[in-house]
Design a protein around this motif. Structure first.
Motif, PDB file in Angstrom:
ATOM      1  N   TYR A 145       0.838  -1.198   0.000  1.00 31.24           N
ATOM      2  CA  TYR A 145       0.000   0.000   0.000  1.00 31.24           C
ATOM      3  C   TYR A 145       0.879   1.256   0.000  1.00 31.24           C
ATOM      4  N   THR A 146       0.320   2.321  -0.531  1.00 34.38           N
ATOM      5  CA  THR A 146       0.913   3.647  -0.432  1.00 34.38           C
ATOM      6  C   THR A 146      -0.024   4.516   0.389  1.00 34.38           C
ATOM      7  N   ASP A 147       0.502   5.175   1.412  1.00 36.28           N
ATOM      8  CA  ASP A 147      -0.330   6.056   2.233  1.00 36.28           C
ATOM      9  C   ASP A 147      -0.595   7.366   1.501  1.00 36.28           C
ATOM     10  N   GLU A 148      -1.839   7.826   1.575  1.00 33.14           N
ATOM     11  CA  GLU A 148      -2.235   9.062   0.902  1.00 33.14           C
ATOM     12  C   GLU A 148      -3.161   9.876   1.802  1.00 33.14           C
ATOM     13  N   THR A 149      -3.160  11.176   1.577  1.00 31.53           N
ATOM     14  CA  THR A 149      -4.144  12.070   2.186  1.00 31.53           C
ATOM     15  C   THR A 149      -5.349  12.160   1.257  1.00 31.53           C
ATOM     16  N   ALA A 150      -6.542  12.093   1.818  1.00 31.70           N
ATOM     17  CA  ALA A 150      -7.759  12.148   1.002  1.00 31.70           C
ATOM     18  C   ALA A 150      -8.742  13.157   1.570  1.00 31.70           C
ATOM     19  N   TRP A 151      -9.549  13.736   0.680  1.00 36.33           N
ATOM     20  CA  TRP A 151     -10.595  14.681   1.066  1.00 36.33           C
ATOM     21  C   TRP A 151     -11.878  14.363   0.302  1.00 36.33           C
ATOM     22  N   VAL A 152     -12.997  14.580   0.968  1.00 38.98           N
ATOM     23  CA  VAL A 152     -14.270  14.522   0.262  1.00 38.98           C
ATOM     24  C   VAL A 152     -14.340  15.725  -0.671  1.00 38.98           C
ATOM     25  N   ALA A 153     -14.755  15.499  -1.909  1.00 37.23           N
ATOM     26  CA  ALA A 153     -14.682  16.520  -2.952  1.00 37.23           C
ATOM     27  C   ALA A 153     -15.560  17.728  -2.645  1.00 37.23           C
ATOM     28  N   GLY A 154     -15.142  18.851  -3.208  1.00 35.41           N
ATOM     29  CA  GLY A 154     -15.886  20.102  -3.035  1.00 35.41           C
ATOM     30  C   GLY A 154     -15.072  21.265  -3.543  1.00 35.41           C
ATOM     31  N   SER A 155     -15.172  22.400  -2.862  1.00 35.71           N
ATOM     32  CA  SER A 155     -14.416  23.597  -3.229  1.00 35.71           C
ATOM     33  C   SER A 155     -13.091  23.632  -2.476  1.00 35.71           C
ATOM     34  N   ARG A 156     -12.068  24.182  -3.113  1.00 38.38           N
ATOM     35  CA  ARG A 156     -10.759  24.271  -2.460  1.00 38.38           C
ATOM     36  C   ARG A 156     -10.752  25.368  -1.402  1.00 38.38           C
ATOM     37  N   TYR A 157     -10.071  25.096  -0.299  1.00 36.22           N
ATOM     38  CA  TYR A 157      -9.924  26.113   0.737  1.00 36.22           C
ATOM     39  C   TYR A 157      -9.149  27.311   0.192  1.00 36.22           C
ATOM     40  N   ILE A 158      -8.093  27.043  -0.574  1.00 34.47           N
ATOM     41  CA  ILE A 158      -7.300  28.103  -1.193  1.00 34.47           C
ATOM     42  C   ILE A 158      -7.091  27.765  -2.663  1.00 34.47           C
ATOM     43  N   ASP A 226     -20.518  28.951   7.900  1.00 37.94           N
ATOM     44  CA  ASP A 226     -20.275  29.829   6.760  1.00 37.94           C
ATOM     45  C   ASP A 226     -19.122  29.275   5.929  1.00 37.94           C
ATOM     46  N   VAL A 227     -18.913  29.854   4.764  1.00 35.54           N
ATOM     47  CA  VAL A 227     -17.807  29.432   3.908  1.00 35.54           C
ATOM     48  C   VAL A 227     -16.502  29.546   4.694  1.00 35.54           C
ATOM     49  N   PRO A 228     -15.689  28.486   4.715  1.00 36.18           N
ATOM     50  CA  PRO A 228     -14.430  28.526   5.485  1.00 36.18           C
ATOM     51  C   PRO A 228     -13.502  29.634   4.996  1.00 36.18           C
ATOM     52  N   ALA A 229     -12.708  30.151   5.915  1.00 38.07           N
ATOM     53  CA  ALA A 229     -11.728  31.174   5.566  1.00 38.07           C
ATOM     54  C   ALA A 229     -10.711  30.600   4.583  1.00 38.07           C
ATOM     55  N   GLU A 230     -10.144  31.464   3.744  1.00 41.57           N
ATOM     56  CA  GLU A 230      -9.176  31.028   2.736  1.00 41.57           C
ATOM     57  C   GLU A 230      -7.805  30.828   3.376  1.00 41.57           C
ATOM     58  N   ASN A 231      -7.706  29.762   4.134  1.00 38.77           N
ATOM     59  CA  ASN A 231      -6.457  29.396   4.792  1.00 38.77           C
ATOM     60  C   ASN A 231      -6.224  27.902   4.631  1.00 38.77           C
ATOM     61  N   ASN A 232      -4.965  27.490   4.717  1.00 34.03           N
ATOM     62  CA  ASN A 232      -4.674  26.058   4.717  1.00 34.03           C
ATOM     63  C   ASN A 232      -5.333  25.423   5.932  1.00 34.03           C
ATOM     64  N   PRO A 233      -6.161  24.403   5.747  1.00 35.05           N
ATOM     65  CA  PRO A 233      -6.793  23.764   6.901  1.00 35.05           C
ATOM     66  C   PRO A 233      -5.791  22.902   7.662  1.00 35.05           C
ATOM     67  N   SER A 234      -6.027  22.750   8.942  1.00 32.86           N
ATOM     68  CA  SER A 234      -5.187  21.901   9.778  1.00 32.86           C
ATOM     69  C   SER A 234      -6.076  20.795  10.350  1.00 32.86           C
ATOM     70  N   PRO A 235      -6.162  19.639   9.665  1.00 34.31           N
ATOM     71  CA  PRO A 235      -7.063  18.572  10.116  1.00 34.31           C
ATOM     72  C   PRO A 235      -6.841  18.161  11.568  1.00 34.31           C
ATOM     73  N   GLY A 236      -5.598  18.274  12.044  1.00 35.75           N
ATOM     74  CA  GLY A 236      -5.334  17.912  13.428  1.00 35.75           C
ATOM     75  C   GLY A 236      -6.092  18.769  14.423  1.00 35.75           C
ATOM     76  N   LYS A 237      -6.524  19.957  13.973  1.00 35.97           N
ATOM     77  CA  LYS A 237      -7.268  20.864  14.841  1.00 35.97           C
ATOM     78  C   LYS A 237      -8.779  20.808  14.598  1.00 35.97           C
TER      79      LYS A 237
END
Length: 270
Positions: A145-158, A226-237
């Motif tokens: 296996y190769t480990d990957e980061t995944a997101w449910v599709a939608g609009s980009r944060y940035i 509301d629409v998330p702020a245009e910042n890199n998200p931090s999933p750990g938070k």
């Protein structure tokens, strides 16, 4: 579903031809699975071919591809099955495409041969014609296996850089694709309509061999009013939900929000 349970269900289904319907339209259908360890996972995008016995020879009629659940069908209802030469009744064979690096485990004959007849009406529909394959050149109990980061599709944060996405939710039930490494489709997330307590159930289904990675808190969710702020998200938070899962599916119930950021740590076959 485990491989052993699926095989028992398939043998029973084929034995009775899966013919339980009062519909009048002819139909042939089934699913495509990959055997991974003792589990089976649906495979999307696999080509299924349909042939019909005409004048003593099986001739090619049409083909289709499996959906995100591994499902395929040929049906008069949506004209994916049409009369040839004059009728839809007759003897058919269903084949799957052959791919390098895969071995077909089921059916052992390599194809299904079935009959559609006018009466009784139940005999116009044949279901449960499932195909199961396994990848070659791997230890099925120790898969690469190769480990990957995944997101449910939608609009980009940035707009540039981090490709993380958030998903809008308007209160209607819907199914959204999940992507790993930005371009690899690895499954779907299904959102329910809100229940009477204002909660939404989100079901994660990974496919094409993908599974939750062997790390803690491999599923994280953040709800936004509301629409998330245009910042890199931090999933750990992320605070709405964090959990650890194994296998290829998960179901979580959380409060309703207008937007969701859903991050997964997954492993994808090499």
């Amino acid at each position: 579903m485990t491989y052993s349970k699926l095989m028992k269900a398939m043998l029973l289904t084929v034995a009775v031809l899966g013919l339980i319907s009062v519909a009048s339209a002819c139909e042939i259908s089934g699913y495509k699975y990959e055997k991974v360890g003792d589990e089976t996972q649906p495979v999307e995008g696999w080509t299924i071919y349909l042939y019909k016995l005409v004048n003593g020879k099986f001739v090619y009629l049409t083909e289709t591809t499996t959906d995100a659940n591994g499902y395929y069908h040929f049906s008069e209802a949506d004209k994916t099955l049409t009369p040839f030469p004059k009728s839809t009744y007759g003897t058919y064979r269903v084949y799957e495409e052959s791919r390098t690096g895969w071995t077909q485990l089921y059916p052992t004959t390599g194809f299904y041969e079935v009959q559609l007849i006018r009466y009784p009406r139940e005999a116009r529909i044949v279901r449960g014609l499932n195909f199961i394959n396994q990848r070659d050149n791997i230890d099925n109990n120790n898969i690469c296996y190769t480990d990957e980061t995944a997101w449910v599709a939608g609009s980009r944060y940035i707009e540039k850089g981090n490709w993380a996405t958030y998903t809008p939710y308007d209160g209607a039930a819907k199914t959204v694709d999940i992507y790993a490494g930005q371009t690899i489709k690895v499954g779907t997330a299904t959102f329910s309509a809100p229940d009477t307590n204002g909660n939404v159930t989100i079901t994660i289904d990974l496919n094409n061999g993908a599974a939750f990675a062997d790390v803690e808190e491999n599923l994280k969710m953040q709800g936004y009013t509301d629409v998330p702020a245009e910042n890199n998200p931090s999933p750990g938070k992320f605070t709405t939900y964090k959990g650890t899962f194994s296998g290829s599916s998960a179901t979580v119930t959380i409060p309703q929000y207008a937007y969701y950021g859903i991050h997964l740590d997954v492993k994808v076959p090499c």
